[in-house]
Structure formats: C-alpha cells, structure tokens
Design a protein around this motif. Sequence first.
Motif, PDB file in Angstrom:
ATOM      1  N   GLY A 304      42.233  66.445  55.906  1.00  0.00           N
ATOM      2  CA  GLY A 304      40.977  65.900  55.413  1.00  0.00           C
ATOM      3  C   GLY A 304      41.189  64.772  54.424  1.00  0.00           C
ATOM      4  N   LYS A 305      40.186  63.882  54.350  1.00  0.00           N
ATOM      5  CA  LYS A 305      40.307  62.691  53.505  1.00  0.00           C
ATOM      6  C   LYS A 305      40.412  63.059  52.024  1.00  0.00           C
ATOM      7  N   GLU A 306      39.687  64.092  51.612  1.00  0.00           N
ATOM      8  CA  GLU A 306      39.711  64.493  50.193  1.00  0.00           C
ATOM      9  C   GLU A 306      41.108  64.937  49.771  1.00  0.00           C
ATOM     10  N   GLU A 307      41.753  65.737  50.616  1.00  0.00           N
ATOM     11  CA  GLU A 307      43.117  66.183  50.318  1.00  0.00           C
ATOM     12  C   GLU A 307      44.081  64.998  50.310  1.00  0.00           C
ATOM     13  N   ALA A 308      43.906  64.084  51.265  1.00  0.00           N
ATOM     14  CA  ALA A 308      44.782  62.906  51.322  1.00  0.00           C
ATOM     15  C   ALA A 308      44.645  62.058  50.064  1.00  0.00           C
ATOM     16  N   GLN A 309      43.413  61.892  49.599  1.00  0.00           N
ATOM     17  CA  GLN A 309      43.195  61.119  48.369  1.00  0.00           C
ATOM     18  C   GLN A 309      43.839  61.799  47.169  1.00  0.00           C
ATOM     19  N   ALA A 310      43.760  63.136  47.131  1.00  0.00           N
ATOM     20  CA  ALA A 310      44.335  63.873  46.001  1.00  0.00           C
ATOM     21  C   ALA A 310      45.856  63.755  45.965  1.00  0.00           C
ATOM     22  N   VAL A 311      46.500  63.925  47.105  1.00  0.00           N
ATOM     23  CA  VAL A 311      47.964  63.873  47.099  1.00  0.00           C
ATOM     24  C   VAL A 311      48.459  62.441  46.920  1.00  0.00           C
ATOM     25  N   GLU A 312      47.691  61.467  47.416  1.00  0.00           N
ATOM     26  CA  GLU A 312      48.078  60.072  47.180  1.00  0.00           C
ATOM     27  C   GLU A 312      47.966  59.736  45.694  1.00  0.00           C
ATOM     28  N   LYS A 313      46.927  60.239  45.060  1.00  0.00           N
ATOM     29  CA  LYS A 313      46.744  60.024  43.627  1.00  0.00           C
ATOM     30  C   LYS A 313      47.904  60.629  42.843  1.00  0.00           C
ATOM     31  N   ALA A 314      48.335  61.828  43.269  1.00  0.00           N
ATOM     32  CA  ALA A 314      49.472  62.474  42.611  1.00  0.00           C
ATOM     33  C   ALA A 314      50.741  61.658  42.807  1.00  0.00           C
ATOM     34  N   ALA A 315      50.932  61.152  44.022  1.00  0.00           N
ATOM     35  CA  ALA A 315      52.130  60.349  44.297  1.00  0.00           C
ATOM     36  C   ALA A 315      52.142  59.079  43.456  1.00  0.00           C
ATOM     37  N   GLN A 316      50.986  58.450  43.304  1.00  0.00           N
ATOM     38  CA  GLN A 316      50.914  57.247  42.487  1.00  0.00           C
ATOM     39  C   GLN A 316      51.210  57.548  41.023  1.00  0.00           C
ATOM     40  N   ALA A 317      50.776  58.723  40.562  1.00  0.00           N
ATOM     41  CA  ALA A 317      51.037  59.118  39.184  1.00  0.00           C
ATOM     42  C   ALA A 317      52.531  59.307  38.943  1.00  0.00           C
ATOM     43  N   LEU A 318      53.209  59.837  39.965  1.00  0.00           N
ATOM     44  CA  LEU A 318      54.644  60.125  39.812  1.00  0.00           C
ATOM     45  C   LEU A 318      55.503  58.888  40.024  1.00  0.00           C
ATOM     46  N   PHE A 319      55.120  58.060  40.976  1.00  0.00           N
ATOM     47  CA  PHE A 319      55.995  56.951  41.364  1.00  0.00           C
ATOM     48  C   PHE A 319      55.417  55.580  41.036  1.00  0.00           C
ATOM     49  N   GLY A 320      54.141  55.566  40.616  1.00  0.00           N
ATOM     50  CA  GLY A 320      53.514  54.291  40.303  1.00  0.00           C
ATOM     51  C   GLY A 320      53.094  54.233  38.854  1.00  0.00           C
ATOM     52  N   SER A 321      51.961  53.613  38.627  1.00  0.00           N
ATOM     53  CA  SER A 321      51.523  53.408  37.255  1.00  0.00           C
ATOM     54  C   SER A 321      50.433  54.383  36.834  1.00  0.00           C
ATOM     55  N   GLY A 322      50.073  55.332  37.690  1.00  0.00           N
ATOM     56  CA  GLY A 322      49.022  56.283  37.364  1.00  0.00           C
ATOM     57  C   GLY A 322      49.486  57.319  36.361  1.00  0.00           C
ATOM     58  N   SER A 323      48.550  58.143  35.885  1.00  0.00           N
ATOM     59  CA  SER A 323      48.902  59.169  34.902  1.00  0.00           C
ATOM     60  C   SER A 323      48.234  60.509  35.165  1.00  0.00           C
ATOM     61  N   ASP A 324      47.401  60.614  36.204  1.00  0.00           N
ATOM     62  CA  ASP A 324      46.710  61.860  36.512  1.00  0.00           C
ATOM     63  C   ASP A 324      47.597  62.731  37.393  1.00  0.00           C
ATOM     64  N   LEU A 325      48.113  63.840  36.827  1.00  0.00           N
ATOM     65  CA  LEU A 325      49.031  64.714  37.560  1.00  0.00           C
ATOM     66  C   LEU A 325      48.337  65.937  38.142  1.00  0.00           C
ATOM     67  N   SER A 326      47.000  65.935  38.180  1.00  0.00           N
ATOM     68  CA  SER A 326      46.270  67.144  38.574  1.00  0.00           C
ATOM     69  C   SER A 326      46.550  67.575  40.002  1.00  0.00           C
ATOM     70  N   ALA A 327      46.934  66.653  40.875  1.00  0.00           N
ATOM     71  CA  ALA A 327      47.158  67.010  42.277  1.00  0.00           C
ATOM     72  C   ALA A 327      48.609  67.318  42.605  1.00  0.00           C
ATOM     73  N   VAL A 328      49.504  67.229  41.607  1.00  0.00           N
ATOM     74  CA  VAL A 328      50.901  67.587  41.841  1.00  0.00           C
ATOM     75  C   VAL A 328      50.980  69.100  42.047  1.00  0.00           C
ATOM     76  N   PRO A 329      51.723  69.596  43.044  1.00  0.00           N
ATOM     77  CA  PRO A 329      51.823  71.045  43.264  1.00  0.00           C
ATOM     78  C   PRO A 329      52.204  71.788  41.985  1.00  0.00           C
ATOM     79  N   GLN A 330      51.465  72.881  41.712  1.00  0.00           N
ATOM     80  CA  GLN A 330      51.666  73.606  40.465  1.00  0.00           C
ATOM     81  C   GLN A 330      52.404  74.926  40.675  1.00  0.00           C
ATOM     82  N   ILE A 331      53.175  75.295  39.664  1.00  0.00           N
ATOM     83  CA  ILE A 331      53.857  76.588  39.622  1.00  0.00           C
ATOM     84  C   ILE A 331      53.366  77.307  38.373  1.00  0.00           C
TER      85      ILE A 331
END
Length: 408
Positions: A304-331
């Motif tokens: 789904g598009k919503e999930e894709a947007q969330a994981v892309e946002k997480a990837a940008q936070a980790l590898f780009g200039s973003g800062s929102d880590l809410s979609a990074v898999p949690q333990i």
Amino acid sequence: MTVFEELTRRGYIKQLTHPEEIKNLLEKDKVVFYIGFDPTADSLHVGHFIALMFMAHMQRAGHVPIALLGAATAMIGDPSGKTDMRSMMTRETIDNNAECMKKQMERLIDFSEGRAIMDNNANWLFDLNYIDFLRDVGVHFSVNNMLRADSIRLRLERGLSFLEFNYMLMQSYDFLVLHQKYNCIMQLGGDDQWSNMLGGMDLIRRKEGKDAFAMTCTLLTNSEGQKMGKTVNGALWLDKNKTSGHDFYQYWRNVDDADVIKCLKLLTFYPIEEIERMEREWTGQQLNEAKRILAFEVTSLIHGKEEAQAVEKAAQALFGSGSDLSAVPQIPVSAADIGRTLLDILTEHGVFPSKSEGRRNIEQGGVTLNDEKISDVNRTLNETDLTEGDAMVRKGKKKFYRMVRTEG
C-alpha cells in the motif's frame, strides 16, 4: 499500444506457442486465461509477484484471468526446478495457505463483477476416481515424451517418485477442466512450467478438438543469471509479517545498477516509455533515483502507498537529510532486558534468523549499537545504551532498528 507489445517491451514473454495467433487473439478478442499457484506456504513470494504482474497487465487490457489455487496439486508437488521432493503437507495446512494467498492476490487483481475468477483444483481433483482418470486422461500421455520434458528429465538422476511423475497429468487436466468450465484457452506461467503447459494444450486438442495456447514469462533473475528474491532470512515474502515493509523496500532500494531497469519493467506499472528513457539516458547517480522509484512503486503495490511512504520516510531519515525515525522498525525493550545479551534480544525480535547467524554477524563486525561496533557476542544491553530511551542498532551497512524503552 497493445498488451502484446507492452508485455514484449517490458520483457515478460519468454516462450509462446503460436506467436501470430496469440498476438491477433490478444488484440481482437477477450481471452480467458489462467495461472496456477500451488499454496505450498502461507504467503506468496517475489517469484509469484512477476506472475501476478503478468496477469495484471493482461487484465488491464480487458482479458479475464483465472487465478487457480492448486490445493490438490500442492499435495503432490511439482518437480519442475526442484532437486528434491517437497515435504508433504496436511490438507488443513494447504487450505490455510490458499486463503492467505487469495488475500494477497486481491491487491493486484480485481475480482469484482466477474473481472477475474478464482478457483481451486481441489474442487475436481480430490474426487477423481483413479481408474477413470487413467482411462480418460492417462491414455493420452506418452511416457517417452514425458521423460524428455525438462521438469522430469532433470530429476531422473536424483530420483523422481511416481507421486511427482503424476504432476504433469494433473496440471494438464486442470487446463482441460478450466477450458470446459470457463472457455479458458490460454495458460500463462513461469518458464519452468513449459512442459506442463504443452501437456495441457495437447490434452485439450485430443479431448475437445480445439486449439489452446501458452505463454511463459521470464523468471526474475539478476544480471548474472541468479534468481532474485533471496535474503539472509530466506525468501522475500509478500506478507509483511514474514518480510517487513522496511526490509522489502530496502531490498529493492539496494538492487544492483545492472538490474534496476529490468525490475522497473517487470515489477511496476511505471510507464514503459519513461523506463526506456531511463534505460537510454540515465547513468551513475541517476540510477540511484531509479532505485528509489523502484522501491517505492513495488512497496506501494504490495503493502500500500501509505506503508511505502512511511518506509521511504524512514530511509530518508537514516540515509538522507531527514530526522523523523518513527517508521524505522522498532524493538521494544523493558527493564527486564537490561543485562541481557544483545544476541538474545536481537534474535528474539527477528533481526537474526538464528543465534548462530547472529553470533556470526557480531564476530564479523556486522553489528553496531549507537555507532559502537559490537564484536563481543556476550555484550549486554546497559541503561547507558538507551539515550533518552532509544538505541539505534545497525545490521550490515543499511539495515537499521530502533530499540525503544517500554514500561515494565
């Protein structure tokens, strides 16, 4: 553009039986066709995905797909492409698998208002009388011809059970039944199914005196000819409980430069003209953008598009200039986890498929906690690791997880 041209330009078609007849049929008629899916697991994987896309392109062009769930043939096991006999499953397990697969198919195939059909070969194969089947169907099959089929010939040296030897007859009978029930005249599937498809076509000709057709799609392989969709944890599943949306996205984000255009053609509905322009003009860093498009498009289709947007946002936070880590898999970790080894915690939450795999990753320097490379398999989680209640774990170069402190 006709669907035949679309499929050709995207690189789907590997083999087909009657090129000119099929081309004309797809341009002028509304064709009923089928693809079979044996429910041998409770989720589809990437190998099935390309077949579903093949089916979806045909449906979008106005043709009517039959998704055939092979609950009966799954009890036998297709020898095609296998070096050993499949493990035997109970009927209850197979039925559960079929139900799970059906839900996943509905993401790509529209089953409303007769636009597609779903059937199950258990509806006719389970009640067959063996003697009648041999007299009615088996009489039309030459053992000499069957032994020449790749699906059987390649298994003879390793050993082929008589159980599996029946598979070609059963799949051929499926095609005949679907022809009789729905006027299905074409079978699609992976290229490893070619011999089985020809058997069904020949059976329809002998029993009904009518023509039938077959097209196979290319298997999903990388530029070196190896099957794609394999991960450290096994298959790349379409069920996010088996392969998380984050891991699914990252798999496609990290494909080799040589494979990204092929994957865009086969696994997305991205306009073929745009993909061909990328193929002609894009190089270097531009291919990195092509990978981002691929990862987003494929994840949108499956999760789904919503999930894709969330994981892309997480990837940008980790590898780009973003800062929102809410979609990074949690333990989630609690007070009870303080003092436990990282190996135990990470294995328990599926970061590693087994302790031995986790131990190997740690010993080889593949695990980082808050920028500290972990090399001691007995390293424990400490309060000081959880800065403001969080800790960042990296596995390999690009897999990230957030340890999040919970109550309790």
